[in-house]
Design a protein around this motif. Structure first.
Motif, PDB file in Angstrom:
ATOM      1  N   ALA A 172     114.269  83.591  50.832  1.00 48.78           N
ATOM      2  CA  ALA A 172     115.215  82.501  51.105  1.00 48.78           C
ATOM      3  C   ALA A 172     116.547  83.035  51.616  1.00 48.78           C
ATOM      4  CB  ALA A 172     115.426  81.664  49.845  1.00 48.78           C
ATOM      5  N   GLU A 173     116.958  84.191  51.132  1.00 42.45           N
ATOM      6  CA  GLU A 173     118.234  84.781  51.543  1.00 42.45           C
ATOM      7  C   GLU A 173     118.174  85.378  52.948  1.00 42.45           C
ATOM      8  OE1 GLU A 173     118.947  87.631  48.516  1.00 42.45           O
ATOM      9  OE2 GLU A 173     119.325  86.135  46.948  1.00 42.45           O
ATOM     10  N   ARG A 174     116.998  85.801  53.391  1.00 42.77           N
ATOM     11  CA  ARG A 174     116.894  86.537  54.652  1.00 42.77           C
ATOM     12  C   ARG A 174     116.272  85.738  55.798  1.00 42.77           C
ATOM     13  NH1 ARG A 174     116.610  92.399  55.126  1.00 42.77           N
ATOM     14  NH2 ARG A 174     117.937  93.277  53.498  1.00 42.77           N
ATOM     15  N   ARG A 175     115.467  84.757  55.493  1.00 38.57           N
ATOM     16  CA  ARG A 175     114.736  84.048  56.532  1.00 38.57           C
ATOM     17  C   ARG A 175     115.653  83.171  57.372  1.00 38.57           C
ATOM     18  NH1 ARG A 175     112.829  79.153  57.092  1.00 38.57           N
ATOM     19  NH2 ARG A 175     113.451  78.544  54.980  1.00 38.57           N
ATOM     20  N   GLY A 176     115.467  83.212  58.686  1.00 40.20           N
ATOM     21  CA  GLY A 176     116.189  82.329  59.581  1.00 40.20           C
ATOM     22  C   GLY A 176     115.489  80.984  59.671  1.00 40.20           C
ATOM     23  N   PRO A 177     116.121  79.974  60.276  1.00 41.03           N
ATOM     24  CA  PRO A 177     115.535  78.627  60.328  1.00 41.03           C
ATOM     25  C   PRO A 177     114.214  78.556  61.080  1.00 41.03           C
ATOM     26  CG  PRO A 177     117.492  78.782  61.724  1.00 41.03           C
ATOM     27  CD  PRO A 177     117.466  80.017  60.890  1.00 41.03           C
ATOM     28  N   ALA A 178     113.984  79.466  62.034  1.00 41.84           N
ATOM     29  CA  ALA A 178     112.745  79.430  62.816  1.00 41.84           C
ATOM     30  C   ALA A 178     111.873  80.665  62.575  1.00 41.84           C
ATOM     31  CB  ALA A 178     113.071  79.310  64.300  1.00 41.84           C
ATOM     32  N   THR A 179     112.232  81.477  61.609  1.00 38.21           N
ATOM     33  CA  THR A 179     111.462  82.699  61.343  1.00 38.21           C
ATOM     34  C   THR A 179     110.018  82.361  61.003  1.00 38.21           C
ATOM     35  OG1 THR A 179     113.402  83.887  60.541  1.00 38.21           O
ATOM     36  CG2 THR A 179     111.262  84.726  59.856  1.00 38.21           C
ATOM     37  N   ASP A 180     109.090  83.006  61.705  1.00 36.97           N
ATOM     38  CA  ASP A 180     107.672  82.753  61.442  1.00 36.97           C
ATOM     39  C   ASP A 180     106.893  84.027  61.109  1.00 36.97           C
ATOM     40  OD1 ASP A 180     107.763  83.837  63.965  1.00 36.97           O
ATOM     41  OD2 ASP A 180     106.806  82.157  64.984  1.00 36.97           O
ATOM     42  N   ILE A 181     107.617  85.150  60.952  1.00 37.79           N
ATOM     43  CA  ILE A 181     106.982  86.415  60.581  1.00 37.79           C
ATOM     44  C   ILE A 181     107.834  87.088  59.509  1.00 37.79           C
ATOM     45  CG2 ILE A 181     106.222  88.694  61.367  1.00 37.79           C
ATOM     46  CD1 ILE A 181     106.264  87.458  64.243  1.00 37.79           C
ATOM     47  N   LEU A 182     107.215  87.441  58.404  1.00 39.57           N
ATOM     48  CA  LEU A 182     107.889  88.199  57.355  1.00 39.57           C
ATOM     49  C   LEU A 182     107.135  89.507  57.143  1.00 39.57           C
ATOM     50  CD1 LEU A 182     108.269  85.391  54.638  1.00 39.57           C
ATOM     51  CD2 LEU A 182     109.978  86.053  56.351  1.00 39.57           C
ATOM     52  N   VAL A 183     107.842  90.613  57.185  1.00 49.11           N
ATOM     53  CA  VAL A 183     107.268  91.895  56.788  1.00 49.11           C
ATOM     54  C   VAL A 183     107.854  92.220  55.419  1.00 49.11           C
ATOM     55  CG1 VAL A 183     107.058  94.351  57.284  1.00 49.11           C
ATOM     56  CG2 VAL A 183     106.966  92.684  59.152  1.00 49.11           C
ATOM     57  N   LEU A 184     106.987  92.315  54.420  1.00 50.12           N
ATOM     58  CA  LEU A 184     107.416  92.511  53.043  1.00 50.12           C
ATOM     59  C   LEU A 184     107.331  93.991  52.693  1.00 50.12           C
ATOM     60  CD1 LEU A 184     105.411  89.537  51.465  1.00 50.12           C
ATOM     61  CD2 LEU A 184     107.656  89.487  52.570  1.00 50.12           C
ATOM     62  N   GLY A 185     108.463  94.590  52.353  1.00 46.39           N
ATOM     63  CA  GLY A 185     108.496  96.001  52.032  1.00 46.39           C
ATOM     64  C   GLY A 185     107.496  96.361  50.941  1.00 46.39           C
ATOM     65  N   ASN A 186     106.714  97.448  51.160  1.00 43.34           N
ATOM     66  CA  ASN A 186     105.713  97.907  50.184  1.00 43.34           C
ATOM     67  C   ASN A 186     104.752  96.801  49.763  1.00 43.34           C
ATOM     68  OD1 ASN A 186     108.302  99.705  49.637  1.00 43.34           O
ATOM     69  ND2 ASN A 186     106.536 100.896  48.945  1.00 43.34           N
ATOM     70  N   HIS A 187     104.449  95.887  50.684  1.00 46.61           N
ATOM     71  CA  HIS A 187     103.637  94.749  50.245  1.00 46.61           C
ATOM     72  C   HIS A 187     102.704  94.218  51.327  1.00 46.61           C
ATOM     73  CE1 HIS A 187     103.649  90.718  47.788  1.00 46.61           C
ATOM     74  NE2 HIS A 187     102.498  90.894  48.422  1.00 46.61           N
ATOM     75  N   GLY A 188     103.231  93.720  52.436  1.00 45.19           N
ATOM     76  CA  GLY A 188     102.331  93.144  53.422  1.00 45.19           C
ATOM     77  C   GLY A 188     103.019  92.277  54.438  1.00 45.19           C
ATOM     78  N   LEU A 189     102.287  91.315  54.981  1.00 42.44           N
ATOM     79  CA  LEU A 189     102.708  90.515  56.121  1.00 42.44           C
ATOM     80  C   LEU A 189     102.487  89.037  55.845  1.00 42.44           C
ATOM     81  CD1 LEU A 189     103.406  90.292  59.243  1.00 42.44           C
ATOM     82  CD2 LEU A 189     100.941  90.543  59.644  1.00 42.44           C
ATOM     83  N   VAL A 190     103.435  88.206  56.299  1.00 42.29           N
ATOM     84  CA  VAL A 190     103.291  86.752  56.260  1.00 42.29           C
ATOM     85  C   VAL A 190     103.526  86.223  57.667  1.00 42.29           C
ATOM     86  CG1 VAL A 190     104.161  84.564  55.322  1.00 42.29           C
ATOM     87  CG2 VAL A 190     104.129  86.624  53.871  1.00 42.29           C
ATOM     88  N   VAL A 191     102.616  85.381  58.156  1.00 39.32           N
ATOM     89  CA  VAL A 191     102.845  84.685  59.421  1.00 39.32           C
ATOM     90  C   VAL A 191     102.676  83.200  59.170  1.00 39.32           C
ATOM     91  CG1 VAL A 191     102.061  86.642  60.825  1.00 39.32           C
ATOM     92  CG2 VAL A 191     100.437  84.845  60.192  1.00 39.32           C
ATOM     93  N   ALA A 192     103.382  82.383  59.960  1.00 37.29           N
ATOM     94  CA  ALA A 192     103.341  80.941  59.759  1.00 37.29           C
ATOM     95  C   ALA A 192     103.420  80.222  61.095  1.00 37.29           C
ATOM     96  CB  ALA A 192     104.502  80.509  58.863  1.00 37.29           C
TER      97      ALA A 192
END
Length: 354
Positions: free
Chosen positions: A160-180
């Motif tokens: 919530a602190e880092r995502r922009g209003p149109a962000t559709d890709i998250l790379v999670l440190g030491n964890h994985g990937l989210v796409v939307a």
């Protein structure tokens, strides 16, 4: 964009995508990863402890009321952690629990969300230079890097602190990937594009010395892994050094334990296990024999098998300094009720999860 009358078709598309993703060990291992779709104020998300590869065979999705869950996340309400309080009970006859990462999916405004433990992504996301390298590879895409936080509410707040209003890709440190995306098809296309951009050629590893491993396993509770690829975590000495130095990502802790057990030159499987027990620890699920290969404890389940291979797949792609999970990170995972539930479900379902 999907219309209001195609919700059933989109749900079926999500099931098909989930099954395809779940069957690819370079995208999902064991009960890891999760998918979701938002329909009419309800978030349908994969249940905790279930396997995506079974999405077309079993009922693995749980309905969660989205507006109250989002309010709980905003209020940092502990109820958001498990999300059980927001389940639509009448649509959940199996009594399944929502994924431990339900809040992550809820925070993404797009209708379809796919979270994977993509080997290509993880192998970069564990590196100390992760953000800079990924930024170069994903130029032009709306993505953000989220440093490691425990899955659940801490990770959701970081997003919530880092995502922009149109962000559709998250790379999670030491964890994985989210796409939307707004449709399942668009999410699948984006997933393929990102994984392709992050892909690297793994180091070629020598073959395992299965004869030596069988001799080292003699008289012990250890055996060869079902997936021969798992040996590469030990037959390539660079892979082995990376594994020996610490824990790379959460599911390693959950299915294999903290860190990796590395055998010494004079060790057998029995001596490694006896030493661990003498020191007050459990006999390791997996033992790496440098230059030879790996052995798994005889009672290792399908989840452990999958994560043993994942260790080899990830370490073979790492080519820079690594940022490992801390002892406190591992402690939080091991003692977290949501993960205890997922581990227990995996043990109870056993081979039926495959």
């Amino acid at each position: 964009m999907a219309g209001p009358d195609d919700s059933a078709a989109e749900f079926e598309a999500l099931k098909r995508l989930s099954a395809r993703v779940g069957a690819d060990p370079l995208l999902v291992q064991a009960a890891g990863g999760n998918t979701s779709i938002k329909q009419g104020g309800v978030l349908w998300i994969k249940a905790s402890g279930t396997w995506l590869m079974n999405a077309e065979r079993d009922d693995i999705f749980v309905p969660v009321r989205l507006p109250p869950l989002l309010r709980a996340v905003a209020d940092i309400d502990p109820a958001a952690e498990k999300a059980e309080a927001f389940v639509v009970a009448e649509l959940n006859p199996g009594g399944l629990r929502p994924s431990i990462e339900t809040t992550v999916h809820a925070l993404m405004p797009q209708r379809a969300v796919v979270h994977v433990h993509c080997v290509e992504t993880i192998s970069l996301a564990v590196q100390a230079n992760a953000e800079a390298v990924i930024d170069e590879r994903l130029k032009g895409l709306d993505w953000t890097f989220v440093p490691y936080r425990r899955p659940g509410l801490p990770l959701a707040r970081a997003i919530a602190e880092r995502r922009g209003p149109a962000t559709d890709i998250l790379v999670l440190g030491n964890h994985g990937l989210v796409v939307a995306a707004d449709t399942v098809a668009e999410a699948e296309t984006l997933l393929g594009r990102v994984c392709g951009l992050l892909a690297r050629t793994p180091r070629a590893a020598p073959e395992a010395d299965t004869g030596a491993l069988l001799r080292l396993a003699a008289g012990s509770d250890y055996r060869l892994p079902a997936q021969p690829e798992a040996h590469e975590a030990a037959t390539d000495l660079q892979n082995c050094r990376i594994a020996a130095a610490g824990t790379l990502y959460p599911d390693h802790v959950i299915f294999l334990g903290e860190g990796s057990a590395i055998a010494g030159p004079a060790d057998t499987a029995a001596s490694v296990a006896e030493r661990a027990v003498a020191e007050g620890r459990a006999a390791p699920v997996e033992i790496l024999f440098p230059g030879k290969g790996v052995l798994l404890r005889r009672d290792a389940n399908a989840g452990a098998e999958a994560l043993a291979r994942c260790l080899a797949d990830v370490t073979a792609r790492v080519d820079a300094d690594v940022r490992y999970l801390t002892a406190e990170d591992a402690h939080q995972l091991i003692n977290w009720d949501a993960e205890k539930y997922r581990q227990d479900l995996t043990r109870r379902m056993g081979a039926g999860l495959q």
